[in-house]
Design a protein around this motif. Structure first.
Motif, PDB file in Angstrom:
ATOM      1  N   ILE A   1      11.087   6.332  -4.397  1.00 14.97           N
ATOM      2  CA  ILE A   1      12.038   6.026  -5.325  1.00 14.97           C
ATOM      3  C   ILE A   1      12.634   7.412  -5.975  1.00 14.97           C
ATOM      4  CG2 ILE A   1      10.503   5.780  -7.204  1.00 14.97           C
ATOM      5  CD1 ILE A   1      12.243   3.710  -8.596  1.00 14.97           C
TER       6      ILE A   1
ATOM      7  N   GLU B   1      26.720   1.999  -5.199  1.00 13.79           N
ATOM      8  CA  GLU B   1      25.699   1.510  -5.451  1.00 13.79           C
ATOM      9  C   GLU B   1      25.794  -0.087  -4.800  1.00 13.79           C
ATOM     10  OE1 GLU B   1      23.194  -0.252  -9.350  1.00 13.79           O
ATOM     11  OE2 GLU B   1      24.861   1.268  -9.600  1.00 13.79           O
TER      12      GLU B   1
ATOM     13  N   PRO C   1      16.550  -7.089  -2.962  1.00 14.19           N
ATOM     14  CA  PRO C   1      16.254  -5.957  -2.597  1.00 14.19           C
ATOM     15  C   PRO C   1      15.049  -5.271  -1.917  1.00 14.19           C
ATOM     16  CG  PRO C   1      17.008  -5.917  -4.915  1.00 14.19           C
ATOM     17  CD  PRO C   1      16.619  -7.227  -4.354  1.00 14.19           C
ATOM     18  N   SER C   2      13.957  -6.048  -1.923  1.00 14.77           N
ATOM     19  CA  SER C   2      12.701  -5.993  -1.070  1.00 14.77           C
ATOM     20  C   SER C   2      12.798  -5.996   0.215  1.00 14.77           C
ATOM     21  CB  SER C   2      11.558  -6.831  -1.846  1.00 14.77           C
ATOM     22  OG  SER C   2      12.099  -8.141  -1.553  1.00 14.77           O
TER      23      SER C   2
ATOM     24  N   LEU D   1       9.158  -4.788  -4.994  1.00 12.99           N
ATOM     25  CA  LEU D   1      10.100  -5.086  -6.119  1.00 12.99           C
ATOM     26  C   LEU D   1      10.207  -6.596  -6.208  1.00 12.99           C
ATOM     27  CD1 LEU D   1      13.004  -3.043  -4.487  1.00 12.99           C
ATOM     28  CD2 LEU D   1      11.415  -2.557  -6.274  1.00 12.99           C
TER      29      LEU D   1
ATOM     30  N   VAL E   1      19.480   2.289   2.393  1.00 14.29           N
ATOM     31  CA  VAL E   1      19.107   2.032   0.752  1.00 14.29           C
ATOM     32  C   VAL E   1      18.227   3.098   0.633  1.00 14.29           C
ATOM     33  CG1 VAL E   1      18.200   0.548  -0.644  1.00 14.29           C
ATOM     34  CG2 VAL E   1      19.636  -0.209   0.938  1.00 14.29           C
ATOM     35  N   GLN E   2      18.568   3.822  -0.543  1.00 14.31           N
ATOM     36  CA  GLN E   2      17.502   4.453  -1.336  1.00 14.31           C
ATOM     37  C   GLN E   2      17.721   4.069  -2.825  1.00 14.31           C
ATOM     38  OE1 GLN E   2      15.571   7.686  -0.632  1.00 14.31           O
ATOM     39  NE2 GLN E   2      14.868   6.650  -2.752  1.00 14.31           N
ATOM     40  N   TYR E   3      16.335   3.775  -3.360  1.00 14.36           N
ATOM     41  CA  TYR E   3      16.152   3.274  -4.507  1.00 14.36           C
ATOM     42  C   TYR E   3      16.317   4.418  -5.499  1.00 14.36           C
ATOM     43  CZ  TYR E   3      14.263  -0.696  -2.063  1.00 14.36           C
ATOM     44  OH  TYR E   3      14.246  -1.825  -1.149  1.00 14.36           O
TER      45      TYR E   3
ATOM     46  N   PRO F   1      14.850  -0.940  -9.639  1.00 15.46           N
ATOM     47  CA  PRO F   1      15.495   0.402  -9.469  1.00 15.46           C
ATOM     48  C   PRO F   1      17.022  -0.040  -9.300  1.00 15.46           C
ATOM     49  CG  PRO F   1      14.394  -0.278  -7.648  1.00 15.46           C
ATOM     50  CD  PRO F   1      13.989  -1.385  -8.491  1.00 15.46           C
ATOM     51  N   HIS F   2      17.892   0.971  -9.055  1.00 16.00           N
ATOM     52  CA  HIS F   2      19.255   0.686  -8.549  1.00 16.00           C
ATOM     53  C   HIS F   2      19.272   0.580  -6.952  1.00 16.00           C
ATOM     54  CE1 HIS F   2      21.900   0.953 -12.329  1.00 16.00           C
ATOM     55  NE2 HIS F   2      20.794   1.660 -12.472  1.00 16.00           N
ATOM     56  N   ILE F   3      20.118  -0.018  -6.562  1.00 17.17           N
ATOM     57  CA  ILE F   3      19.971  -0.054  -4.814  1.00 17.17           C
ATOM     58  C   ILE F   3      21.193   0.933  -4.512  1.00 17.17           C
ATOM     59  CG2 ILE F   3      20.072  -1.461  -2.986  1.00 17.17           C
ATOM     60  CD1 ILE F   3      17.874  -2.091  -5.017  1.00 17.17           C
TER      61      ILE F   3
END
Length: 664
Positions: free
Chosen positions: A482, A535, A559-560, A590, A616-618, A629-631
């Motif tokens: 993250i 995003e 998201p997970s 998540l 994807v980066q959280y 977190p934001h995706i």
């Protein structure tokens, strides 16, 4: 396994008598780039060859001769003398070839337009691997082979083999980009200035044996490289084997390496470096190398040697060459980018007097039919599309900004297949809507105290493990579990380098109707590897809320479940064995889902692919709950304009056991 066809020994004609001569100095065709000069070093010395060159007058003529294909009308004053001089030069040129190869003085012709100079061999003899095991150190240590002198063509690859080589090239480019960003942000030269990351990365990879397509000298299509692929740096062309010369415009197999003692050209870079070049897209008049000074001005006559002779030999045997175009592109990481535009055949070769008054060799190249559209043409089309979409596409647009100015860049909606306009029925959500209690938890502040700009003592940097996640151009340095960005409670300005993703779209995107994937997303801009795209937005739901929504069949995104491809970005374990993947800051599993049944954004239409070009980066910035977190989506590779974006949605959901449910 696809077949390899090696270059046949073509000693079909008697060699001319060898005399004791001094080996001429080979001058590479230098391209005007921003990169420092590098003289390629060959492990094989050139064999002395007497190559006659037409003699031209020492004084600069007061006229410019066109090619023999565009004759000029003789003028009353001296026109006959002009054409007499041209005829004399042309005859000298033809006689030079005749003396060299034992042919008559007629025009140079292609011996075999079907390229029978390359014959097939057994598949089991074909091995494409850039590595060879060192016998003295066991099979685990790998040693880079010198550049091969074996000339082959790769043909008849299966779909599985194409995917394999594509992934091999992608991994090499991923390491190159990660290493380049690392050097740009962590290393300084002896003079205190930052090192050239592109050069340092290529050098390090070469020393580790990570360059690809080096065990064979390949003519024709290169496995793992697609027409339209874009490169920001010349050295990256060398890393993937597309063009083996870091500075010269003609890449070729030297005569001393060839089995028949003749050089063969494999690829050329067309970037307008010579004043006599003419580029019409499918047809190119390409000027040979040599005779230029340091300011790229023609100051001497060119000679029939090195790359010039290799181009003529490739024409003679009907061997195609790869064409890479160097074009100016505003807004990119470098002033010039390089686009692979496919295969061309060399149809004609002649000697001419250039615009500067010195003799130059010219080659007429024509693009082979049946190939995908040229990448440079697509980039020009996309450039017009960004500014005047209705001019080039009068029909098909359902909206020129489906976000209704909620994004900082317009999001086009295009459908020229049918009447479906489903994306118009959803409310556009530019940012993920989190539960209100998350914001209340962070109401007491907790941001950094930086006023002018964030430095090494920044509180947010310490939360990221003591370093910033992005370089000064907003490129992701290393993927992390993250990333903490500076948020609304920080005192740093909006221009802070640690506020990349919250600034919104960095490129113009287009949602388009696709026969293969229903709806898809493509970029109208060139996106650099490691750059933020957008995003993945929706309404965040807790586990209990998600279970209720899933019963009604509403589309949910978990998201997970996204594949953790962030682990590959910045992974330098193949270069530095002691390098480990970042594990801090760590986050728990998540425990939320996103509802996109009523509100969504452009990312929800990105198609699924296990070999995606987006990762994807959280990211967190406006609250501190690491479970929500934001995706954020980043580019895993250089993405050319109008190429579709793809995302790996992961395996089956651990809550329901169902496969990925996409908005499409």
């Amino acid at each position: 396994m696809g077949s390899l066809v090696p270059f046949q020994d073509l000693n079909l004609l008697p060699d001319p008598p060898m005399t004791a001569t001094i080996t001429p100095k080979i001058e590479p065709k230098l391209e005007p780039t921003n990169e420092p000069s590098q003289t390629p070093v060959s492990n094989h010395p050139q064999r002395p060859q007497p190559l006659p060159t037409p003699e031209l007058p020492n004084s600069t003529p007061e006229f410019f001769l066109n090619s023999p294909h565009t004759p000029q009308t003789p003028s009353p004053d001296g026109g006959d003398q002009l054409f007499s001089e041209f005829h004399r030069v042309s005859e000298l040129f033809r006689n030079a070839f005749a003396r060299r190869y034992g042919r008559g003085g007629g025009d140079v012709s292609v011996l075999d337009p079907e390229t029978l100079a390359i014959v097939p061999v057994k598949n089991e003899e074909a091995q494409l691997s850039p590595f060879v095991a060192s016998p003295s150190s066991g099979s685990r240590r790998l040693q880079l082979q010198p550049r091969s002198s074996e000339l082959v063509r790769v043909a008849n690859l299966s779909d599985e083999e194409k995917r394999y080589f594509r992934e091999e090239v992608r991994q090499a480019r991923l390491i190159y980009d990660s290493l380049r960003v690392f050097y740009m942000t962590h290393e300084e030269g002896l003079d205190g200035r930052m090192r050239r990351g592109d050069l340092a990365a290529a050098s390090m990879m070469r020393g580790r044996g990570l360059w690809v397509n080096r065990d064979k000298r390949i003519v024709g299509p290169l496995p793992g490289i697609e027409i339209g692929d874009v490169f920001f740096y010349r050295m990256e062309l060398c890393v993937v084997g597309l063009h083996g010369q870091p500075q010269a415009g003609i890449d070729y197999l030297t005569a001393s390496q060839s089995s028949n003692g003749e050089p063969i050209a494999t690829s050329v870079i067309v970037s307008g470096g010579y004043e006599d070049d003419e580029d019409a897209g499918d047809v190119i008049i390409y000027t040979g190398h040599g005779g230029q000074d340091k300011l790229n001005r023609q100051r001497n006559h060119q000679k029939l040697e090195g790359g010039n002779l290799a181009m003529e030999r490739s024409m003679h045997y009907g061997i195609e060459v790869r064409v890479i175009r160097g074009i100016r592109y505003g807004g990119g990481a470098t002033p010039k980018i390089y686009v692979y535009d496919g295969l061309y055949r060399i149809l004609e070769c002649w000697f001419d007097v250039g615009k500067s008054g010195f003799g130059v060799y010219k080659y007429k190249l024509m693009r082979i039919q049946g190939q995908p559209e040229m990448g440079s043409a697509i980039m020009r089309f996309a450039q017009t599309l960004r500014t005047r979409p209705l001019t080039v596409r009068p029909r098909g647009y359902l909206s020129l900004d489906i976000s209704e100015r909620k994004e900082c860049m317009p999001v086009f909606l295009f459908n020229d297949i049918d009447s479906d306009s489903t994306p118009l029925y959803y409310d556009y959500l530019a940012r993920t809507a989190f539960p209100p209690y998350l914001m209340l938890q962070n109401a007491n502040g907790g941001g950094c105290e930086c006023v002018l700009s964030c430095g090494s003592n920044c509180f947010c940097a310490s939360r990221n493990g003591g370093e910033f996640a992005y370089d000064h151009n907003g490129i992701l340095i290393r993927g992390k579990p993250i990333i903490f960005e500076c948020g609304p409670f920080c005192k740093c300005p909006p221009t802070c380098r640690n506020r990349v993703t919250q600034k919104g779209l960095s490129s113009k995107l287009e949602i388009f109707r696709s026969k293969e994937t229903n709806w898809g997303v493509r970029t109208l801009d060139l996106i650099q590897a490691g750059a933020f795209i957008c995003e993945y937005a929706g309404v965040a739901l807790t586990r209990d809320q998600a279970q209720i929504f899933s019963m009604s069949g509403d589309p949910l995104v978990y998201p997970s479940r996204f594949t953790a491809k962030w682990t590959k970005w910045g992974d330098l374990s193949k270069v530095f064995p002691d390098c480990v993947r970042p594990a801090y800051p760590s986050i728990p599993p998540l425990d939320f889902a996103m509802d996109v049944s009523k509100m969504r954004n452009v990312a929800c239409y990105i198609s699924h692919s296990s070999i995606s070009n987006v990762m994807v980066q959280y990211v967190l910035y406006e609250h501190s709950n690491v479970s929500f977190p934001h995706i954020m989506l980043f580019a895993m590779e250089n993405i050319p304009p109008l190429r579709e974006l793809s995302l790996d949605y992961g395996a089956a959901d651990e809550w329901t056991g169902k496969p990925p449910l996409l908005c499409n």
